[in-house]
Design an enzyme around this catalytic site. Structure first.
Site, PDB file in Angstrom:
ATOM      1  N   ARG A  82      21.044  14.357  -5.307  1.00 56.54           N
ATOM      2  CA  ARG A  82      21.065  12.899  -5.419  1.00 56.54           C
ATOM      3  C   ARG A  82      21.821  12.466  -6.669  1.00 56.54           C
ATOM      4  NH1 ARG A  82      17.414  10.935  -1.245  1.00 56.54           N
ATOM      5  NH2 ARG A  82      16.841  12.907  -0.294  1.00 56.54           N
TER       6      ARG A  82
ATOM      7  N   PRO B 299       0.830  -1.221   0.000  1.00 55.73           N
ATOM      8  CA  PRO B 299       0.000   0.000   0.000  1.00 55.73           C
ATOM      9  C   PRO B 299       0.861   1.267   0.000  1.00 55.73           C
ATOM     10  CG  PRO B 299      -0.691  -1.548   1.712  1.00 55.73           C
ATOM     11  CD  PRO B 299       0.607  -2.049   1.176  1.00 55.73           C
ATOM     12  N   GLU B 300       0.503   2.200  -0.878  1.00 55.78           N
ATOM     13  CA  GLU B 300       1.199   3.484  -0.947  1.00 55.78           C
ATOM     14  C   GLU B 300       0.214   4.575  -0.539  1.00 55.78           C
ATOM     15  OE1 GLU B 300       3.306   3.905  -4.702  1.00 55.78           O
ATOM     16  OE2 GLU B 300       3.504   1.738  -4.887  1.00 55.78           O
TER      17      GLU B 300
ATOM     18  N   ARG C 176       2.299 -11.273   6.247  1.00 52.33           N
ATOM     19  CA  ARG C 176       3.767 -11.303   6.140  1.00 52.33           C
ATOM     20  C   ARG C 176       4.469 -10.551   7.268  1.00 52.33           C
ATOM     21  NH1 ARG C 176       5.243 -10.120   0.019  1.00 52.33           N
ATOM     22  NH2 ARG C 176       7.296 -10.588   0.838  1.00 52.33           N
TER      23      ARG C 176
END
Ligand SMILES: [Zn+2]
Length: 273
Positions: A152, A2-3, A110
């Site tokens: 980055r 889930p995001e 899980r």
């Protein structure tokens, strides 16, 4: 996993139903999650009234006067609001029983999910303190994104998965946003031009908003569902994610997959440069 859109869908379902509800009891059926369930959840939450249900990144926040439960669904976690007497499911780990007779059940086959507890401002809790901006906030824009990406050296796709750069974006929506912006996932984050950062910030907002409007993405039978069991509908809108070998919906070229940081990235070799 889930995001942001999935957690936001759950929040929108739970917020009007739990706000004002009094927690009668907290039952930990099996607390062996990604981290042990803190004592505050068991000892401080019972008797409290839920004041608000909020979201920060992929975290759901259940706030009371005594403190805030900070819930992360991990890979396979789900929340289900049901009647207290409904039969339990196999992987139910934690159950909040409410005075009015409902039960909020956290199921996690899980065990990568977590429940944490913040007595004070949850935004100061270590789980939330380092999160980057909320992408749907007005303040999140191409300029801020460029400032963050410029530092980055990694590929832009990997940078987007870093929750300290932008909160709530995971593998599905990073892939989809990069497609919508026409940016190749392997492009070096620091090399993105201001115009491309603008396009990417807009694409992130649009993709997340569209996914929320569809109630999130459910990829298989055991995948995500909202707290009433309703699956998402955004999977049929996906442009690249999970579509390796299938024709691009924009140009017809076969969608490609590659591995980036243990995850699969999907992109169109013609539409994304
Ligand atoms: Zn294409």
């Amino acid at each position: 996993m889930p995001e942001l859109p999935e957690v936001e869908t759950i929040r929108r379902y739970l917020a009007p139903r739990l706000a004002g509800a009094i927690v009668r009891d907290v039952v930990v059926h099996d607390g062996r999650l990604r981290r042990p369930v803190p004592r505050g959840v068991r000892s401080d939450l019972p008797g409290q009234r839920i004041e608000r249900v909020d979201r920060r990144g992929k975290y759901l926040l259940l706030s009371s006067a005594a403190g805030t439960a900070i819930v992360h669904l991990g890979m396979s976690g789900s929340l289900r609001l049901t009647e207290a007497g409904a039969p339990p499911a196999t992987h139910d780990r934690i159950e909040l029983l409410f005075a009015a007779g409902q039960s909020l059940r956290f199921n996690d086959p899980r065990r990568f999910g977590s429940w944490q507890w913040a007595r004070r401002d949850p935004l100061d809790h270590p789980a939330l303190r380092c999160l980057g901006p909320e992408p749907l906030d007005r303040g999140f824009d191409g300029r801020g994104l460029r400032r963050a990406l410029r530092r980055r050296s990694s590929a832009v796709k990997l940078a987007l998965l870093d929750q300290s750069l932008v909160a709530g974006v995971g593998n599905i929506y990073a892939s989809e946003a990069l497609f919508a912006a026409g940016v190749r996932p392997t492009a070096r984050a620091s090399s993105l031009s201001p115009a491309r950062c603008d396009r990417l910030a807009v694409a992130i907002k649009q993709v997340l908003a569209a996914a929320i409007a569809c109630g999130g993405t459910t990829l298989d039978d055991e995948g995500y569902a909202s707290a009433d069991g309703t699956p998402g509908r955004f999977q049929v809108e996906l442009m690249v994610y999970g579509r390796a070998g299938e024709p691009c919906r924009r140009c017809g070229r076969a969608i490609r997959a590659l591995r980036q940081g243990q995850r699969t990235t999907y992109f169109c070799p013609r539409c994304q440069r």
